[in-house]
Design a protein around this motif. Structure first.
Motif, PDB file in Angstrom:
ATOM      1  N   ASP A 176     -62.174  29.603  19.279  1.00  0.00           N
ATOM      2  CA  ASP A 176     -62.132  28.527  20.264  1.00  0.00           C
ATOM      3  C   ASP A 176     -60.695  28.416  20.798  1.00  0.00           C
ATOM      4  OD1 ASP A 176     -64.127  26.198  21.194  1.00  0.00           O
ATOM      5  OD2 ASP A 176     -62.142  25.323  21.004  1.00  0.00           O
ATOM      6  N   TRP A 177     -60.151  27.190  20.947  1.00  0.00           N
ATOM      7  CA  TRP A 177     -58.756  27.087  21.394  1.00  0.00           C
ATOM      8  C   TRP A 177     -57.837  27.908  20.496  1.00  0.00           C
ATOM      9  CZ3 TRP A 177     -58.315  26.069  26.083  1.00  0.00           C
ATOM     10  CH2 TRP A 177     -58.838  24.932  26.723  1.00  0.00           C
ATOM     11  N   GLY A 178     -58.166  27.968  19.203  1.00  0.00           N
ATOM     12  CA  GLY A 178     -57.342  28.742  18.282  1.00  0.00           C
ATOM     13  C   GLY A 178     -57.260  30.204  18.650  1.00  0.00           C
ATOM     14  N   SER A 179     -58.312  30.727  19.283  1.00  0.00           N
ATOM     15  CA  SER A 179     -58.274  32.110  19.749  1.00  0.00           C
ATOM     16  C   SER A 179     -57.220  32.289  20.826  1.00  0.00           C
ATOM     17  CB  SER A 179     -59.657  32.517  20.283  1.00  0.00           C
ATOM     18  OG  SER A 179     -59.596  33.750  20.966  1.00  0.00           O
ATOM     19  N   LEU A 180     -57.164  31.340  21.761  1.00  0.00           N
ATOM     20  CA  LEU A 180     -56.197  31.459  22.850  1.00  0.00           C
ATOM     21  C   LEU A 180     -54.771  31.225  22.344  1.00  0.00           C
ATOM     22  CD1 LEU A 180     -56.122  32.162  25.797  1.00  0.00           C
ATOM     23  CD2 LEU A 180     -56.449  29.749  26.354  1.00  0.00           C
ATOM     24  N   VAL A 181     -54.602  30.277  21.420  1.00  0.00           N
ATOM     25  CA  VAL A 181     -53.287  30.100  20.792  1.00  0.00           C
ATOM     26  C   VAL A 181     -52.855  31.398  20.120  1.00  0.00           C
ATOM     27  CG1 VAL A 181     -52.024  28.904  18.964  1.00  0.00           C
ATOM     28  CG2 VAL A 181     -53.566  27.610  20.455  1.00  0.00           C
ATOM     29  N   THR A 182     -53.793  32.042  19.416  1.00  0.00           N
ATOM     30  CA  THR A 182     -53.495  33.297  18.738  1.00  0.00           C
ATOM     31  C   THR A 182     -53.131  34.392  19.734  1.00  0.00           C
ATOM     32  OG1 THR A 182     -54.906  32.704  16.865  1.00  0.00           O
ATOM     33  CG2 THR A 182     -54.461  35.040  17.187  1.00  0.00           C
ATOM     34  N   SER A 183     -53.847  34.440  20.857  1.00  0.00           N
ATOM     35  CA  SER A 183     -53.520  35.424  21.899  1.00  0.00           C
ATOM     36  C   SER A 183     -52.103  35.219  22.422  1.00  0.00           C
ATOM     37  CB  SER A 183     -54.518  35.327  23.057  1.00  0.00           C
ATOM     38  OG  SER A 183     -55.809  35.726  22.659  1.00  0.00           O
ATOM     39  N   TRP A 184     -51.718  33.958  22.639  1.00  0.00           N
ATOM     40  CA  TRP A 184     -50.371  33.690  23.154  1.00  0.00           C
ATOM     41  C   TRP A 184     -49.307  33.961  22.095  1.00  0.00           C
ATOM     42  CZ3 TRP A 184     -49.420  34.139  27.868  1.00  0.00           C
ATOM     43  CH2 TRP A 184     -50.273  33.664  28.859  1.00  0.00           C
ATOM     44  N   LEU A 185     -49.630  33.746  20.833  1.00  0.00           N
ATOM     45  CA  LEU A 185     -48.680  34.133  19.784  1.00  0.00           C
ATOM     46  C   LEU A 185     -48.420  35.633  19.841  1.00  0.00           C
ATOM     47  CD1 LEU A 185     -49.923  31.951  16.803  1.00  0.00           C
ATOM     48  CD2 LEU A 185     -47.568  32.027  17.640  1.00  0.00           C
ATOM     49  N   ALA A 186     -49.497  36.402  20.022  1.00  0.00           N
ATOM     50  CA  ALA A 186     -49.356  37.856  20.097  1.00  0.00           C
ATOM     51  C   ALA A 186     -48.633  38.289  21.361  1.00  0.00           C
ATOM     52  CB  ALA A 186     -50.733  38.515  20.019  1.00  0.00           C
ATOM     53  N   HIS A 189     -44.856  36.181  21.258  1.00  0.00           N
ATOM     54  CA  HIS A 189     -44.062  36.096  20.026  1.00  0.00           C
ATOM     55  C   HIS A 189     -44.361  37.267  19.099  1.00  0.00           C
ATOM     56  CE1 HIS A 189     -43.044  32.057  21.395  1.00  0.00           C
ATOM     57  NE2 HIS A 189     -44.336  31.867  21.613  1.00  0.00           N
ATOM     58  N   GLY A 190     -44.526  38.431  19.700  1.00  0.00           N
ATOM     59  CA  GLY A 190     -44.849  39.621  18.925  1.00  0.00           C
ATOM     60  C   GLY A 190     -43.743  40.083  17.996  1.00  0.00           C
ATOM     61  N   ASP A 191     -42.542  39.519  18.132  1.00  0.00           N
ATOM     62  CA  ASP A 191     -41.464  39.874  17.207  1.00  0.00           C
ATOM     63  C   ASP A 191     -41.690  39.295  15.818  1.00  0.00           C
ATOM     64  OD1 ASP A 191     -41.093  37.336  18.425  1.00  0.00           O
ATOM     65  OD2 ASP A 191     -38.985  37.307  17.787  1.00  0.00           O
ATOM     66  N   VAL A 192     -42.493  38.212  15.734  1.00  0.00           N
ATOM     67  CA  VAL A 192     -42.782  37.601  14.436  1.00  0.00           C
ATOM     68  C   VAL A 192     -44.270  37.619  14.097  1.00  0.00           C
ATOM     69  CG1 VAL A 192     -40.720  36.166  14.315  1.00  0.00           C
ATOM     70  CG2 VAL A 192     -42.756  35.303  15.519  1.00  0.00           C
ATOM     71  N   CYS A 193     -45.125  37.571  15.130  1.00  0.00           N
ATOM     72  CA  CYS A 193     -46.573  37.662  14.912  1.00  0.00           C
ATOM     73  C   CYS A 193     -46.950  39.138  14.895  1.00  0.00           C
ATOM     74  CB  CYS A 193     -47.334  36.924  16.015  1.00  0.00           C
ATOM     75  SG  CYS A 193     -49.133  37.014  15.860  1.00  0.00           S
ATOM     76  N   ILE A 194     -47.242  39.673  13.723  1.00  0.00           N
ATOM     77  CA  ILE A 194     -47.443  41.124  13.579  1.00  0.00           C
ATOM     78  C   ILE A 194     -48.902  41.531  13.737  1.00  0.00           C
ATOM     79  CG2 ILE A 194     -45.394  41.372  12.134  1.00  0.00           C
ATOM     80  CD1 ILE A 194     -47.326  41.574   9.706  1.00  0.00           C
ATOM     81  N   GLY A 195     -49.799  40.561  13.837  1.00  0.00           N
ATOM     82  CA  GLY A 195     -51.214  40.862  14.019  1.00  0.00           C
ATOM     83  C   GLY A 195     -51.949  39.616  14.452  1.00  0.00           C
ATOM     84  N   ALA A 196     -52.956  39.779  15.315  1.00  0.00           N
ATOM     85  CA  ALA A 196     -53.692  38.643  15.869  1.00  0.00           C
ATOM     86  C   ALA A 196     -55.189  38.915  15.744  1.00  0.00           C
ATOM     87  CB  ALA A 196     -53.307  38.420  17.326  1.00  0.00           C
ATOM     88  N   HIS A 197     -55.856  38.139  14.907  1.00  0.00           N
ATOM     89  CA  HIS A 197     -57.292  38.308  14.660  1.00  0.00           C
ATOM     90  C   HIS A 197     -58.051  37.173  15.322  1.00  0.00           C
ATOM     91  CE1 HIS A 197     -61.132  38.186  12.475  1.00  0.00           C
ATOM     92  NE2 HIS A 197     -60.936  39.466  12.218  1.00  0.00           N
ATOM     93  N   HIS A 198     -59.115  37.512  16.043  1.00  0.00           N
ATOM     94  CA  HIS A 198     -59.887  36.539  16.817  1.00  0.00           C
ATOM     95  C   HIS A 198     -61.357  36.583  16.424  1.00  0.00           C
ATOM     96  CE1 HIS A 198     -56.422  37.776  19.236  1.00  0.00           C
ATOM     97  NE2 HIS A 198     -56.515  36.663  19.948  1.00  0.00           N
TER      98      HIS A 198
END
Length: 382
Positions: A176-186, A189-198
């Motif tokens: 849900d919204w968490g998916s889009l937050v996760t996408s934006w983290l990836a 902020h890919g320097d710290v977010c090393i993987g994004a699972h949806h």
């Protein structure tokens, strides 16, 4: 960062029960399908009677409080989050983000599975340190001074993970919204977010000259998405344009709140029309009661105000998610995940699973399947 304990007063519980007992019920539109025009009144009456006489909020408090709870101020907003340190010598931080009309209650059955796989027949060395924050305006988090979008939340989550908790790298997961937050983290902020699972995919590809036209599978998904949006997004329209008007009724009436949220769980989950096949009353009311006792139904809808603004859903021109992405596609979600090739237009997809069952609220509906898939994804990116 301050330790936090969930505790609702006895007076607040008594007030809730009095309101439930005094509910003024509406007339019901006659229809062959009792849910055709919204939440079925017979079911909502049954749910509210149970809420008044049998539901045990104190049990929910104990469930939440068995994990470490904290609050911290980020960008002027008090953020609530749960932490469970994982088993093993070096557990990887895993950030879980919920959506609407969910909450951190969605994760109560999956946190232990993720943090301590050895308790469930897995390898203890594959435990995650799980961090589960409440979105701004949700639950025990404070409300922002004005509506914010998922890109803003991703920036706040970076602050939480790196500056507050001291993690130099982490994996993010959301639906849900968490998916889009996760996408934006990836994406940002890919320097710290090393993987994004949806377990849902919302981000849309930017218009790029020379991009290929959608194929047949993508076109079929686009048409199905349009159909779902036509019949299932009236709530989005009002929450994104006139949330204050809606909030008077849902903040004052627990029956109104229960009907508004329960209908979404029935329709969006893999229920096949039987809401309690996936969401027994105690599980459903734990989430609804969290909204009630925190008085956050209004502020929880503010993120929808970012939809008319149109800057929440697509990456910048030419921006591509190079951080490794994993997707678990659950077949019962009303908002179906697009085909893999659609997601690959904008993201570096390294892991994809078509699940055999489950719907929109994957962590509640299929915690074992989701936990195993997150772990499979993590093995690819660590």
């Amino acid at each position: 960062m301050k330790a936090f304990e969930i505790h609702v007063s006895d007076d607040e519980i008594a007030d809730l029960k009095a309101r439930l007992a005094a509910t003024r019920w509406p007339r019901e539109e006659p229809a062959a399908d009792r849910w055709a025009y919204g939440a079925d009144m017979a079911y909502v009456k049954e749910l509210c009677a149970y809420w008044e006489t049998a539901f045990d909020w104190r049990a929910v408090e104990r469930q939440i409080n068995r994990f470490d709870n904290f609050t911290t101020e980020i960008e002027g907003v008090d953020i609530h989050f749960m932490v469970e340190k994982g088993s093993g010598a070096n557990p990887v931080p895993l950030l879980l983000t919920h959506g609407w009309p969910g909450s951190v209650v969605e994760f109560l059955e999956i946190i232990e599975k993720l943090a301590h796989p050895g308790r469930f027949g897995g390898d203890p060395e594959e435990g995650f340190t799980v961090i589960a924050p409440s979105l701004p305006g949700y639950g025990f988090s404070g409300a922002p001074k004005q509506p914010i979008d998922c890109r803003d939340v991703a920036r706040m989550w970076r602050t939480l993970m790196v500056d507050v908790l001291g993690h130099e790298r982490f994996i993010a997961q959301g639906g849900d919204w968490g998916s889009l937050v996760t996408s934006w983290l990836a994406a940002d902020h890919g320097d710290v977010c090393i993987g994004a699972h949806h377990n849902m995919w919302i981000m849309r590809p930017a218009n790029v000259s020379g991009e290929r036209a959608p194929d047949a599978e993508e076109l079929a998904w686009i048409e199905s998405r349009k159909a779902a949006m036509a019949t299932e997004t009236a709530y989005q329209a009002i929450q994104g344009t006139k949330p204050q008007t809606l909030a008077y009724g849902l903040t004052d009436s627990p029956a109104g709140l229960a009907g508004w949220i329960a209908e979404k769980f029935r329709t969006w989950g893999d229920t096949h029309g039987d809401i309690e096949s996936r969401f027994p009353k105690d599980r459903l009311l734990a989430n609804i009661a969290l909204y009630w006792f925190t008085g956050t139904i209004n502020s929880s809808t503010w993120m929808y105000c970012s939809i008319p603004l149109g800057r929440n859903f697509g990456p910048d021109e030419g921006q591509r998610i190079e951080t490794p992405v994993g997707v678990a596609r659950f077949p019962g979600d009303i908002f179906a995940v697009p085909p893999r090739q659609w997601v690959e237009r904008m993201a570096n997809v390294v892991h994809w699973t078509d699940m055999p069952k489950g719907g929109h609220f994957a962590a509640m509906e299929e915690p074992d399947l989701l936990a195993d898939d997150i772990r499979d994804f993590a093995r690819l990116v660590l």
